[in-house]
Write a protein that holds these residues in place. Structure first.
Motif, PDB file in Angstrom:
ATOM      1  N   SER A  73       0.895  -1.305  -0.339  1.00 13.39           N
ATOM      2  CA  SER A  73       0.162  -0.276   0.229  1.00 13.39           C
ATOM      3  C   SER A  73       0.699   1.473   0.417  1.00 13.39           C
ATOM      4  O   SER A  73       1.769   1.236   1.179  1.00 13.39           O
ATOM      5  N   CYS A  74       0.424   2.715  -1.295  1.00 13.01           N
ATOM      6  CA  CYS A  74       1.889   3.625  -1.547  1.00 13.01           C
ATOM      7  C   CYS A  74       1.030   4.308  -0.426  1.00 13.01           C
ATOM      8  O   CYS A  74      -0.064   4.306   0.069  1.00 13.01           O
ATOM      9  N   ALA A  75       2.411   5.624  -0.517  1.00 16.09           N
ATOM     10  CA  ALA A  75       1.839   6.493   0.128  1.00 16.09           C
ATOM     11  C   ALA A  75       0.425   7.505  -0.093  1.00 16.09           C
ATOM     12  O   ALA A  75      -0.517   7.995   0.535  1.00 16.09           O
ATOM     13  N   GLY A  76      -0.308   6.878  -1.482  1.00 16.32           N
ATOM     14  CA  GLY A  76      -0.863   7.310  -2.223  1.00 16.32           C
ATOM     15  C   GLY A  76      -2.642   7.174  -1.587  1.00 16.32           C
ATOM     16  O   GLY A  76      -3.414   8.044  -2.064  1.00 16.32           O
ATOM     17  N   ARG A  77      -2.465   6.258  -1.366  1.00 14.88           N
ATOM     18  CA  ARG A  77      -3.724   5.653  -0.499  1.00 14.88           C
ATOM     19  C   ARG A  77      -4.184   5.599   0.880  1.00 14.88           C
ATOM     20  O   ARG A  77      -4.983   5.237   1.331  1.00 14.88           O
ATOM     21  N   LEU A  78      -2.990   5.884   1.477  1.00 14.15           N
ATOM     22  CA  LEU A  78      -3.372   6.090   2.805  1.00 14.15           C
ATOM     23  C   LEU A  78      -4.435   7.279   2.995  1.00 14.15           C
ATOM     24  O   LEU A  78      -5.013   7.566   4.279  1.00 14.15           O
ATOM     25  N   PRO A  79      -4.139   8.490   2.696  1.00 15.39           N
ATOM     26  CA  PRO A  79      -5.179   9.131   2.836  1.00 15.39           C
ATOM     27  C   PRO A  79      -6.658   8.915   3.045  1.00 15.39           C
ATOM     28  O   PRO A  79      -8.051   8.879   3.545  1.00 15.39           O
TER      29      PRO A  79
END
Ligand code: GDP
Ligand code: MG
Length: 798
Positions: free
Chosen positions: A550-556
């Motif tokens: 899971s990349c940082a872009g999916r975190l939000p």
């Protein structure tokens, strides 16, 4: 007789094909196999190539190539008919042609059974003892260097073969520094033994293997006699002989040439290698000299490869390496070819590049790389009974700490954590600046243009698109700055070692670990980082599973959903999502490694000594990645960004709200069209549109849904908890918990994003892989989301 000397119309039978591995392989593929009949269609004295007929096909060979093929001619067969006892015993009523054919076959077979074997090794490794015990001759055996000044030949019969054994002078290397070294080299290249026996002193294996790495470069048929094996055993050391053989690409036979132990097995193996009866016994490997040197070697090799006459004599890789080393002898060989000047030019450039990046001459860099290769091979296979000597070198001391069984993992994890922290925390600043600049630039351009779709295209499509590419540049460069330091200092090689065993359990390789971990930051640089994995299979599988990280872009998205739907324990939900990604990555690796074509033979993980990386090299590597990202990604990403913008913008509904526009745009239509597909997951069409927008970049899911729910927002104002955002409140009121869970799962797993998609295409070289992976991830996402929804419904019924 050699094939090149046959005249037009003559026929002959092939005895053997000489030369280095790749040349022989090519000829064998053309049909030039021992025992086969070959006929000269046309051999004009000055004409090149010569035309032959073999197994019913016409092929042309260059004269230089045909010189490497030994044959029996009709004339020689006739001669044998009158002298050879076996042939004279042929029945008298045979026709003349039949008689001749039998003679040809017989002589070819017999000659094929004459093999030349050369003994190559360091001084005092026991070559002469081996020579004596095998051939039964009684050369003087001495325990000091330089006893054997020139080659001795001995003959003996072994299992139907007549073996000519050549005892060459002992050398530590195959450079052309000493007459012995040059002599051995000439012998290997010109006298062309059928098989080389590399005698290695097992009690001093590290230094002895240096010569072995040079033999690997030459690509000859080699068997290793691991001599003085008694001493190794006596010391209590352990060596995984089979694995070492795998890693070096040659069979390894333990021998004790003082009393003859293992000698019959050694020659058994020599014959197997000669007959190529067991393809698993040997394989062609390259000593990896590290990315920079390999680049230089490749460049020189390509130039040399252009000369077909040279190619048939020497392994071009060997020549390229030696030429890069400024080997006088090889320089002389190559000075006469038409490509000489471009070769020299290329070397001058490569030398300067290597000096700048590695801070040393290519020659010493090559030596270092070869020792790194040896260290790597031994680290995996060799276990000293006791540390006989105290750790002395700096490398030993550092290794004692970083590869310590208790400290290795914590140190590794702390380093990784620090790198991520730096990448995203420090990276945030330039990211914000770029974001700000792009926004301001967009405003400025917008103010200069008249309203209309052109303006919207330029501002919201192109400039915002470029912006979305640019904002990641600092992250990528910072990440690569640290990765380069880890790589160039020699730490990365250790890290790969530490996790190697673990990774093997899922069919991957130690070197896959770093890219996988990087995937948690951003999939794009992670996929770019897989380049350090040599094995094609490991590399493809690693690329395939990175999107599940899971990349940082999916975190939000997860933060938003976890906060809204699992307010009592959002952290657990978040952790669960990350773990699900990891589990699916592991499962996928297990499954995929079954399907990808297996070239995954073990290879050496080099262990270079630690050194302080040069600033130039770090900067070059960092910039290189940044440039690659901009050059290769930007155009395509931009294109897709504009496409997504276009789908959301048209058809126009002037004067309507943004939400209305979105709903009735192409993307809205598609979202509605796929609603039935995602209905079993509990998604509504707004969620589907969010997912579609996420194809551009995962960050867009939230902003798009924000627009879609804008109307609902007012309606549901105040319904959520105090600290819920408006979108959270709206979602909570319209989306069942089970569907929200399914949505999180889906976002985690489905089609990574355009940038990742393009990265996959670039790194695998094929759209096919990118498309296949996109489909695969979507399928996995759907199935998992479905399962999550159904299970979720049991816990949180609607
Ligand atoms: P060369 O320089 O490679 O030709 O090595 P030699 O055959 O002259 O051997 C050097 C020394 O090693 C001699 O004293 C041999 O007796 C000894 N030697 C050779 N092979 C073995 C072996 O397998 N085990 C042991 N322990 N000693 C050996
Ligand atoms: Mg000797």
């Amino acid at each position: 007789m050699i094939l090149a000397d046959l005249a037009t119309g003559e026929k002959a039978v092939i005895v053997r094909v000489n030369g280095h591995g790749s040349f022989r392989k090519r000829l064998i593929e053309m049909g030039f196999i021992q025992g086969k009949e070959v006929k000269v269609v046309l051999n004009a004295p000055l004409k090149d190539p010569i035309e032959y007929e073999i197994i019913g096909y016409k092929v042309s060979l260059r004269r230089e190539e045909a010189r490497n093929i030994e044959v029996v001619s009709v004339e020689e067969a006739r001669e044998a008919l009158s002298t050879d006892e076996h042939l004279q015993a042929l029945p008298g009523d045979l026709e003349e042609t039949e008689r001749l054919d039998r003679a040809l076959a017989h002589v070819a077979e017999e000659r094929h059974h004459n093999i030349r074997v050369a003994l190559v090794g360091n001084p005092n490794c026991g070559k002469t003892s081996l020579f004596n015990i095998a051939s039964g001759s009684h050369e003087h055996v001495g325990n000091y260097s330089g006893v054997t000044v020139d080659a001795k030949e001995g003959h003996f019969k072994f299992k139907g073969y007549d073996i000519t054994l050549v005892d060459l002078p002992g050398t530590y290397s195959l450079s052309a520094y000493s007459p012995e070294e040059l002599y051995v080299r000439k012998n290997l290249l010109d006298a062309m033994p059928d098989v080389v026996v590399n005698v290695v002193d097992a009690s001093n294996i590290e230094r002895n293997l240096y010569l072995t790495t040079q033999l690997i470069d030459m690509n000859l048929r080699t068997v290793m006699a691991l001599n003085m094996y008694d001493e190794l055993q006596h010391k209590g050391d352990k060596l995984d002989i089979k694995q070492l053989g795998y890693l070096l690409g040659m069979p390894v036979c333990p021998t004790v040439s003082r009393d003859g132990q293992g000698i019959p097995e050694l020659f058994d193996t020599v014959i197997k290698i000669y007959e190529q009866s067991n393809p698993k016994l040997a394989r062609h490997i390259h000593v990896n000299h590290g990315a920079e040197l390999e680049k230089s070697i490749k460049r020189l090799q390509m130039i040399i490869y252009g000369n077909k006459d040279i190619y048939s004599h020497y392994s071009t890789r060997y020549l390229a390496i030696k030429y890069l080393e400024r080997d006088k002898d090889v320089e002389k060989t190559l000075s006469g070819i038409p490509e000489a000047s471009s070769l020299q030019e290329a070397r001058t450039e490569e030398e300067a590049r290597i000096r700048e990046l590695l801070g040393t001459s290519p020659e010493s860099a090559i030596v270092d790389a070869k020792y790194a290769f040896i260290q790597g091979a031994l680290a995996e296979t060799y276990e000293r009974y006791q540390e006989e000597r105290p750790r002395r070198t700096l490398t030993d001391k550092i290794d004692a700490i970083v590869t310590n069984q208790w400290l290795a993992f914590p140190i590794f994890l702390v380093l990784l954590w620090f790198i991520f922290w730096a990448t995203f925390t420090i990276g945030q600043y330039p990211m914000d600046w770029i974001d700000w600049c792009v926004a301001k630039f967009g405003d400025w351009v917008g103010s200069m243009m008249a309203d209309g779709w052109v303006k919207d295209l330029v501002v919201d499509g192109v400039i915002a698109g470029v912006g979305s590419v640019l904002v990641f540049l600092p992250n990528i460069m910072i990440l690569y700055f640290f990765i380069s330091i880890m790589e160039d200092s020699g730490y990365m090689a250790r890290a790969a070692f530490i996790v190697d065993k673990l990774m093997h359990k899922i069919g991957l390789h130690g070197k896959s670990f770093i890219p996988m971990v990087m995937g948690f930051g951003c999939n794009v640089p992670a996929i770019m980082a897989t380049r350090s994995i040599e094995s094609r299979k490991s590399r493809l599988v690693t690329i395939a599973i990175i999107p599940f990280m899971s990349c940082a872009g999916r975190l939000p998205i997860f933060v938003l959903f976890a906060g809204a739907f699992f307010p009592s324990n959002p952290a657990t939900a978040l952790l669960g999502i990350y773990l699900l990604g990891i589990v699916l990555a592991i499962l996928s690796a297990l499954v995929l490694s079954k399907f990808v074509k297996d070239d995954d033979l073990p290879f050496v993980m080099e262990l270079p000594p630690y050194r302080v990386p040069t600033g130039k090299a770090i900067w070059r590597h960092t910039w290189e990645k940044g440039r690659q990202y901009l050059e290769k990604m930007a155009t395509t990403i931009l294109l897709f960004s504009v496409l997504i913008w276009f789908l959301g913008y048209f058809p126009r509904h002037e004067g309507q709200s943004t939400a209305y526009q979105q709903e009735h745009s192409y993307i809205g239509m598609v979202g509605k069209a796929i609603e039935p597909v995602n209905e079993p997951l509990g998604f509504n069409w707004k969620m589907d549109v969010g997912l579609l927008a996420g194809v551009g970049a995962k960050e867009l899911v939230i902003s798009t849904m924000g627009v879609m729910y804008a109307q609902d927002r007012e309606e549901y104002e105040g319904l959520g908890d105090e600290d819920d955002t408006q979108l959270q409140a709206a979602l909570k009121a319209t989306v069942p918990t089970a569907a929200a869970l399914a949505f999180m799962v889906f976002v985690l797993l489905y089609f990574p994003c355009i940038a990742t998609f393009v990265a996959i295409k670039n790194e695998t070289g094929k759209w096919r892989w990118a498309i296949l992976l996109a489909l695969y991830t979507i399928l996995v996402a759907w199935v998992c989301a479905f399962a999550a929804y159904r299970i979720g419904l049991l816990v949180w019924p609607i």
